[in-house]
Write a protein that holds these residues in place. Structure first.
Motif, short mmCIF file in Angstrom:
data_model
loop_
_atom_site.label_atom_id
_atom_site.label_comp_id
_atom_site.label_asym_id
_atom_site.label_seq_id
_atom_site.Cartn_x
_atom_site.Cartn_y
_atom_site.Cartn_z
N GLU A 139 0.83 -1.20 0.00
CA GLU A 139 0.00 0.00 0.00
C GLU A 139 0.86 1.26 0.00
N ALA A 140 1.95 1.22 0.77
CA ALA A 140 2.84 2.37 0.79
C ALA A 140 3.48 2.60 -0.58
N GLU A 141 3.87 1.46 -1.20
CA GLU A 141 4.44 1.60 -2.54
C GLU A 141 3.41 2.14 -3.53
N ARG A 142 2.17 1.64 -3.38
CA ARG A 142 1.12 2.12 -4.27
C ARG A 142 0.88 3.62 -4.09
N LEU A 143 0.81 4.04 -2.83
CA LEU A 143 0.58 5.46 -2.56
C LEU A 143 1.75 6.31 -3.04
N ALA A 144 2.96 5.72 -2.91
CA ALA A 144 4.13 6.47 -3.39
C ALA A 144 4.06 6.67 -4.90
N GLU A 145 3.62 5.61 -5.59
CA GLU A 145 3.47 5.75 -7.04
C GLU A 145 2.36 6.74 -7.39
N LYS A 179 3.28 10.25 -7.14
CA LYS A 179 4.02 10.80 -8.28
C LYS A 179 3.09 11.34 -9.36
N SER A 180 1.87 10.76 -9.38
CA SER A 180 0.93 11.19 -10.43
C SER A 180 -0.22 12.02 -9.88
N PHE A 181 -0.22 12.26 -8.54
CA PHE A 181 -1.24 13.12 -7.92
C PHE A 181 -0.54 14.23 -7.15
N VAL A 182 -1.09 15.43 -7.22
CA VAL A 182 -0.52 16.57 -6.49
C VAL A 182 -1.64 17.32 -5.80
N LYS A 183 -1.24 18.19 -4.87
CA LYS A 183 -2.22 19.02 -4.17
C LYS A 183 -2.77 20.07 -5.15
N LEU A 187 -8.18 12.39 -1.30
CA LEU A 187 -6.82 12.84 -1.54
C LEU A 187 -5.80 11.95 -0.80
N ARG A 188 -6.12 11.59 0.44
CA ARG A 188 -5.20 10.73 1.20
C ARG A 188 -5.10 9.33 0.56
N SER A 189 -6.22 8.84 0.00
CA SER A 189 -6.18 7.53 -0.63
C SER A 189 -5.30 7.54 -1.89
N LYS A 190 -5.00 8.71 -2.39
CA LYS A 190 -4.12 8.83 -3.55
C LYS A 190 -2.69 9.13 -3.14
N GLY A 191 -2.41 9.06 -1.84
CA GLY A 191 -1.05 9.30 -1.36
C GLY A 191 -0.72 10.77 -1.15
N ILE A 192 -1.73 11.62 -1.13
CA ILE A 192 -1.50 13.06 -0.93
C ILE A 192 -1.79 13.40 0.53
N SER A 193 -0.81 13.99 1.19
CA SER A 193 -0.96 14.40 2.59
C SER A 193 -1.40 15.84 2.62
N VAL A 194 -2.58 16.06 3.18
CA VAL A 194 -3.14 17.44 3.26
C VAL A 194 -3.53 17.74 4.70
#
Length: 314
Positions: free
Chosen positions: A175-181, A184-188, A307-314
């Protein structure tokens, strides 16, 4: 009438040839063959038979002489051999060393009963000891088997727990690897902001509960495409002010509202592209970006969780 000279003496009753002394010899004591054979008797002691015969003879002769008022007749006894060597007598006093006599002689010893009793007690004690050893061995084997079974069950539980933990760690890592990927393709949507009104809140400013998340920022702050997609709508939207709708490849719609300007109004965009700027158009009290997330173009969901499910920390 009785004779005048008185009763006759005892000697007159035994007239005739004078009895000779009886001297037992081998010939006189030899057993008569055939009908009068003496049975073998082991209960007589050594020499008792010979002594009995001699004593009877002596007492018999002496007694007769005494009864007649005469001096006892002299009785001479020859030298007697050992009783076991006498014909007929030896069989009666046979040596106890014979194989069949040994058990009997052994059993008749004074201490034979005590020895037998001790032997029986020893055998009983040995049997009890053997039974105790067998019981202890059985109990030890049962305890060993029970311990082995418990240890095996514990190993199974430990292995299952280890597998479960390993699987959880592997899933967490994936999951961490998925979120890291994804990161890379999601931004705030904006780089610098302050979170204000959240999803589901109530206010007099809205006819219903709040349907998005507000990012307060100065007017003109760049608004970026969170993910690559297609701009399917751009323009004035009443209380939303200027609004851009970015549709992702999975059909999710992202609404950018209250913009001061719209830079891209149609076509494909990539992650991080600037598509507009923060403003205060529509029903607002200050400049901010109102972001809504609508999976499949349907009802809105909480933007923060998405947003968090896409690996974005807000």
């Amino acid at each position: 009438m009785e004779p005048e000279d008185g009763p006759q003496s005892g000697a007159a009753l035994y007239e005739g040839p004078q009895a000779e002394p009886w001297n037992p010899t081998e010939e006189s004591t030899a057993p008569v063959r055939g009908r009068h054979r003496v049975a073998k008797q082991r209960s007589m002691g050594r020499g008792s038979a010979v002594f009995g015969v001699a004593a009877v003879a002596v007492l018999g002769v002496g007694g007769v002489a005494t009864a007649e008022g005469k001096n006892p007749l002299p009785v001479s006894l020859p030298h007697l051999p050992d009783a076991s060597q006498l014909p007929g007598i030896g069989a009666l006093v046979d040596d106890d060393s014979a194989p069949e006599a040994k058990p009997v002689a052994e059993a008749l010893r004074p201490d034979a009963g005590e020895a037998l009793r001790n032997r029986i007690l020893d055998q009983a004690q040995q049997q009890r000891n053997a039974a105790d050893r067998a019981a202890r061995n059985a109990a030890q084997q049962e305890a060993t088997a029970k311990a082995a079974k418990s240890a095996a069950a514990e190993r199974v539980r430990a292995e299952a727990a280890a597998k479960k933990k390993a699987a959880a760690e592997a899933a967490k890592k994936l999951e961490a690897e998925r979120l890291a990927e994804l990161a890379k393709s999601f931004v705030k949507p904006v780089s610098s902001y302050t979170l204000t009104a959240g999803f589901g809140e109530s206010s007099s400013l809205w006819a219903n509960t709040h349907t998005g998340q507000d990012f307060a920022a100065p007017t003109g702050t760049p608004v970026k495409a969170i993910h690559s997609g297609t701009i399917t709508e751009a323009g004035w939207a009443g209380s939303y002010g200027y609004r851009i709708i970015l549709t992702l490849d999975d059909g999710t719609e992202l609404w950018y509202c209250h913009l001061s300007s719209m830079i891209v109004t149609s076509g494909k965009v990539n992650t991080g592209d600037t598509i507009g700027r923060v403003g205060a158009t529509g029903n607002v009290t200050g400049p901010h970006l109102h972001l809504e997330v609508r999976p499949g173009g349907g009802d809105p969901i909480g933007p923060m969780g998405w947003l968090r499910s896409k690996g974005i920390s807000v």
